[in-house]
Design a protein around this motif. Structure first.
Motif, PDB file in Angstrom:
ATOM      1  N   UNK A 592     -36.595  56.040  28.915  1.00 38.73           N
ATOM      2  CA  UNK A 592     -35.520  56.658  29.698  1.00 38.73           C
ATOM      3  C   UNK A 592     -35.885  56.728  31.174  1.00 38.73           C
ATOM      4  N   UNK A 593     -37.140  57.033  31.472  1.00 41.55           N
ATOM      5  CA  UNK A 593     -37.570  57.090  32.873  1.00 41.55           C
ATOM      6  C   UNK A 593     -37.551  55.705  33.500  1.00 41.55           C
ATOM      7  N   UNK A 594     -37.937  54.703  32.727  1.00 43.82           N
ATOM      8  CA  UNK A 594     -37.932  53.338  33.245  1.00 43.82           C
ATOM      9  C   UNK A 594     -36.527  52.862  33.564  1.00 43.82           C
ATOM     10  N   UNK A 595     -35.560  53.292  32.756  1.00 48.94           N
ATOM     11  CA  UNK A 595     -34.175  52.913  32.987  1.00 48.94           C
ATOM     12  C   UNK A 595     -33.466  53.851  33.954  1.00 48.94           C
ATOM     13  N   UNK A 603     -34.786  65.591  28.695  1.00 50.29           N
ATOM     14  CA  UNK A 603     -34.548  66.130  27.348  1.00 50.29           C
ATOM     15  C   UNK A 603     -35.648  65.708  26.391  1.00 50.29           C
ATOM     16  N   UNK A 604     -36.011  64.416  26.398  1.00 52.52           N
ATOM     17  CA  UNK A 604     -37.055  63.951  25.472  1.00 52.52           C
ATOM     18  C   UNK A 604     -38.400  64.592  25.782  1.00 52.52           C
ATOM     19  N   UNK A 605     -38.722  64.682  27.051  1.00 53.74           N
ATOM     20  CA  UNK A 605     -40.011  65.287  27.431  1.00 53.74           C
ATOM     21  C   UNK A 605     -40.055  66.755  27.044  1.00 53.74           C
ATOM     22  N   UNK A 606     -38.987  67.478  27.338  1.00 56.67           N
ATOM     23  CA  UNK A 606     -38.949  68.907  27.003  1.00 56.67           C
ATOM     24  C   UNK A 606     -38.955  69.118  25.494  1.00 56.67           C
ATOM     25  N   UNK A 607     -38.269  68.239  24.763  1.00 57.70           N
ATOM     26  CA  UNK A 607     -38.236  68.382  23.303  1.00 57.70           C
ATOM     27  C   UNK A 607     -39.631  68.213  22.703  1.00 57.70           C
ATOM     28  N   UNK A 630     -39.671  80.238  21.086  1.00 54.99           N
ATOM     29  CA  UNK A 630     -40.182  78.889  20.843  1.00 54.99           C
ATOM     30  C   UNK A 630     -39.371  78.175  19.763  1.00 54.99           C
ATOM     31  N   UNK A 631     -38.982  78.897  18.723  1.00 52.56           N
ATOM     32  CA  UNK A 631     -38.180  78.277  17.672  1.00 52.56           C
ATOM     33  C   UNK A 631     -36.818  77.845  18.211  1.00 52.56           C
ATOM     34  N   UNK A 632     -36.200  78.696  19.021  1.00 55.87           N
ATOM     35  CA  UNK A 632     -34.907  78.331  19.603  1.00 55.87           C
ATOM     36  C   UNK A 632     -35.036  77.090  20.485  1.00 55.87           C
ATOM     37  N   UNK A 633     -36.051  77.049  21.349  1.00 57.42           N
ATOM     38  CA  UNK A 633     -36.232  75.904  22.239  1.00 57.42           C
ATOM     39  C   UNK A 633     -36.484  74.621  21.451  1.00 57.42           C
ATOM     40  N   UNK A 634     -37.276  74.708  20.399  1.00 59.32           N
ATOM     41  CA  UNK A 634     -37.587  73.515  19.606  1.00 59.32           C
ATOM     42  C   UNK A 634     -36.329  72.935  18.971  1.00 59.32           C
ATOM     43  N   UNK A 639     -31.868  69.064  18.853  1.00 55.07           N
ATOM     44  CA  UNK A 639     -30.456  68.722  18.712  1.00 55.07           C
ATOM     45  C   UNK A 639     -29.959  67.935  19.928  1.00 55.07           C
ATOM     46  N   UNK A 640     -30.357  68.371  21.114  1.00 58.57           N
ATOM     47  CA  UNK A 640     -29.929  67.696  22.336  1.00 58.57           C
ATOM     48  C   UNK A 640     -30.480  66.274  22.412  1.00 58.57           C
ATOM     49  N   UNK A 641     -31.717  66.075  21.933  1.00 53.19           N
ATOM     50  CA  UNK A 641     -32.313  64.740  21.975  1.00 53.19           C
ATOM     51  C   UNK A 641     -31.548  63.775  21.076  1.00 53.19           C
TER      52      UNK A 641
END
Length: 806
Positions: A592-595, A603-607, A630-634, A639-641
């Motif tokens: 994603x960063x390359x593109x 989103x992917x990094x945070x996930x 932490x459970x909510x963030x995970x 889901x967002x990813x």
């Protein structure tokens, strides 16, 4: 309602399940029409309740002393047969357990779940349940269980039945996921009572003769009706109890039942009879709390030859049945059916003065005072003797100032000291903790008994030494005892009076002994969950009884969290796999960063980071934030990813992507904050992602093909118009196939299938393996899907727009 029954091979049955109905409730006026004198005392309906894996529910039923019967109807959606029961593991088997006086605990030890107790219910079978206060009975759940228990089978007081969805050490273990079959049940409980306290039987159509008691100056010792005194009358209080009818006349095999209330801790209960009983055996059957019979009784004797003596009778109501038996009939002779036997019966209760107990009232007896602990769970307290001999400033007290200094019958190594304590109503889910410590060998044996004073012949639990104790009992838990230390718990004790007897074995020793320190306390969780969990308190369905249980950590389980389920080395491997497997998020984040898809990169990094932190906290390694955060963030970022992967495949402007991401963020946040761990979330997230992709394609089509309008289409002839539509559809198909690199797309679906398989294979035991595979495969599938999108699609579309416009 189905016809079911319970069968149990038990020799000393107190609770018998003898009638099973296809229809549970019957109107009370039916009893009246048949001459029965009963009425409905209480009726309780437990609503439909779902038990998830490892859940439990307790239901308490209070039976008054004048109850006639208790009816229970259970309906569930459990479908079990003999084959499935044998194949099922304890951790997934739904069971129902019964116990008198306190909640059942089927997974404290393996004793309560063996082949002789746990077996399927079978239609048309009859049997009973061994329901002593120290024993529980467990049975697999069935779809319909209906039974009626009468006052001839069970005693008054509190009765409990517990419903469990899986038992065993892992029941209390903290789990990252809880998966398995759930079942729901509903229950109806009705208690019928007698309209008069002098009635008994299932329908209160038989009479009980209560004995009236008055103090007496005379005592008839056992086995001697001449009046020769063998006890020191100055030390004992004698209470004589007689029927209002001085003489009773009975025919052969015609029983007569009496009731007697023992109001205080007594030394002995003696039952005597006199009269012309030549050629007749006057059999006497005695039972505490329940009507006795020739087959079910606590004590029995032929009182026409010698009185019946009961040492240390329990406090409460006793029932005494007198049954004349013709000797000639027993020997095969003829019997005169018109013969009547007339007799007079008397009972005597020997009570020691306050502070004394035992034979001849020579031993010391102390009442333990309850002292509540500050800032503790409900009912937690410790006990101190009411005596000026010891200090009341500490929860521990020395024994030597309290020990009896004399023996009975010249036995210096058999000296007893007694303690009485009371467990309050509602505290049946607590545990009595007994400790003795000394710098030298402990010369005491400890005996415990509910409702009376223990002895060598009558006790519920005992500890003599490290090799002789009640350690095999399911409600006796022994900890780290040695010659210098005694430490044990009585689990889920009954409400009421408990008697403890300390037997001193070394009174003849002249050596100087160090003090022996004793402590008695009522605690919620044994050993404070062994420092491997958290003690929690809940209430039964009625809200009348609080019970405690341990919620253990990832490595431990069992009733007290004392069983190591995962070793330290295994825990390290679990932590490494679950945390390190999130490194797979680097793959989609890098692409994603390359593109230059910065939103997806974030989103992917945070996930990946949030999932690693969540699992580090979940396995007990390190918690950067609170577990709930932490459970909510995970889950939210996961889901967002997933949805972002779908949206990325649509070639639309960033302004539209931001709008879709904002809407998706709101929906997935609501899912993560409400029921994040439910299995249906996966399908919901995929549906949301597919909807986002569809919306993206629709926006793309409306943006890139504005020139293809109906106004232009109508200017063409019919043949040209259909040819244009056909060419447009063909272009759309060609564009779709040019949109993706299908090799990467195939690899993405393969990785996604592996992720679905690993998710399906996850269990509480293998979670760390398959969920680590899930991390790796789900991030890898996202990486392949991102790589499958081509860059030339926009150019191709623009080139195709010119001929259409012309």
């Amino acid at each position: 309602m189905g016809f079911s029954s319970i069968l149990c091979p038990s020799s000393n049955s107190i609770l018998s399940l003898f009638i099973l109905y296809s229809c549970f409730f019957g109107p009370c006026h039916m009893y009246d029409e048949l001459g029965y004198k009963t009425f409905t005392v209480s009726s309780f309906s437990y609503p439909r309740t779902t038990l998830r894996p490892f859940d439990l529910r307790y239901i308490r039923v209070d039976l008054p002393s004048w109850f006639s019967s208790m009816s229970i109807a259970l309906n569930s959606d459990v479908e079990l047969d003999a084959v499935s029961i044998k194949k099922a593991r304890e951790s997934t088997l739904p069971i129902i357990c019964f116990r008198d006086g306190s909640p059942p605990l089927p997974d404290v030890s393996n004793i309560s779940l063996n082949d002789s107790v746990l077996f399927p219910l079978s239609n048309g079978s009859f049997g009973g349940i061994q329901a002593l206060q120290n024993v529980e009975q467990c049975f697999p759940m069935q779809k319909n269980i209906t039974m009626k228990l009468t006052n001839e089978q069970i005693s008054p007081g509190a009765w409990y039945f517990g419903l469990f969805n899986g038992v065993g050490p892992t029941r209390t273990q903290s789990k990252m996921i809880v998966r398995g079959p759930s079942y729901s049940f509903s229950a109806n409980v009705t208690v019928e009572g007698c309209t008069t306290s002098m009635a008994w039987g299932p329908y209160c159509n038989q009479t009980v003769d209560p004995l009236s008691c008055v103090p007496s100056d005379s005592y008839f010792p056992v086995g001697n009706l001449s009046g020769d005194m063998s006890h020191n009358q100055t030390n004992e209080n004698v209470i004589s109890c007689k029927s209002s009818f001085e003489t009773s006349c009975l025919g052969d095999d015609e029983p007569k039942v009496y009731s007697l209330d023992v109001l205080a801790v007594a030394e002995q209960l003696t039952i005597m009879a006199s009269g012309n009983v030549s050629g007749i055996n006057l059999m006497c059957f005695a039972r505490h709390g329940v009507i006795p019979s020739a087959s079910l009784h606590d004590y029995s004797s032929n009182i026409s030859e010698a009185p019946l003596s009961i040492r240390s009778p329990k406090v409460g109501r006793w029932y005494i049945a007198i049954l004349p038996v013709n000797i000639s009939k027993e020997l095969g002779g003829t019997q005169n059916t018109t013969t009547k036997v007339c007799y007079s019966m008397e009972t005597q209760v020997l009570e020691c003065p306050i502070g004394k107990a035992g034979s001849n009232c020579t031993w010391e007896r102390y009442v333990l005072q309850t002292i509540l602990r500050r800032d503790s769970n409900p009912f937690e307290s410790y006990y101190l003797p009411v005596s000026g001999k010891v200090s009341s400033e500490s929860a521990n007290f020395p024994l030597e100032p309290l020990v009896s200094n004399s023996s009975y019958d010249g036995k210096p190594d058999d000296i007893w000291t007694y303690f009485l304590l009371d467990i309050p109503r509602g505290a049946a889910g607590g545990n009595i903790h007994i400790r003795l410590t000394s710098d030298t060998d402990i010369d005491y044996e400890v005996y415990a008994r509910f409702g009376g004073l223990p002895s060598l012949d009558s006790w519920d639990y005992y500890y003599a030494n490290s090799t002789r104790s009640s350690d095999g009992s399911m409600f006796f838990m022994l900890y780290n005892s040695s010659q210098e230390k005694v430490d044990f718990y009585l689990l889920y004790v009954r409400e009421g009076t408990w008697g403890f007897g300390l037997r001193y074995l070394n009174a003849t020793s002249s050596a100087t002994k160090d003090q022996t320190i004793m402590s008695v306390s009522l605690e919620r969780c044994p050993k404070r969950c062994s420092s491997h969990g958290e003690c929690r308190v809940a209430f039964d369905a009625s809200g009348l009884t609080s019970y405690s249980f341990c919620s253990c950590d990832r490595r431990h389980g069992g009733f007290d969290c004392g069983i190591e389920i995962v070793s330290h080395q295994g825990h390290i491997w679990h932590s490494i796999c679950l945390i390190a497997s999130n490194a797979a998020a680097v793959l989609p984040a890098f692409w994603a960063l390359r593109q230059k898809a910065l939103a997806e990169w974030v989103i992917y990094t945070s996930s990946g980071i949030s999932s690693g932190l969540y699992h580090a906290c979940d396995v007990g390694t390190w918690c950067a934030l609170t577990f709930n955060v932490l459970q909510f963030m995970d889950f939210w970022l996961s889901f967002m990813a997933v949805v972002s992967t779908f949206v990325y495949l649509a070639t639309i402007d960033e302004v539209f992507k931001r709008a879709i991401h904002a809407a998706v963020a709101i929906l997935t946040a609501l899912m993560a904050v409400t029921k994040a761990t439910r299995s249906t979330n996966i399908a919901i997230v995929i549906a949301i992602g597919a909807l986002g992709l569809l919306i993206g394609w629709l926006i793309e089509i409306s943006t890139n093909y504005r020139s293809f309008s109906f106004s232009i289409g109508f200017s063409l002839s019919m043949v040209d118009r259909w040819q244009t539509i056909k060419d447009w559809l063909q272009d759309r198909i060609n564009t779709f196939f040019r949109r993706f690199r299908w090799g990467f797309m195939l690899a993405g679906f393969t990785a996604l299938a592996m992720a679905a398989i690993s998710w399906k294979l996850e269990t509480s035991e293998s979670y760390w393996v398959w969920h680590s595979v899930w991390h790796a495969t789900i991030y890898t599938s996202s990486f392949f899907f991102l790589c499958s999108k081509t860059k030339t699609i926009t150019v191709n579309i623009e080139n195709q727009r010119t001929p259409v416009g012309n």
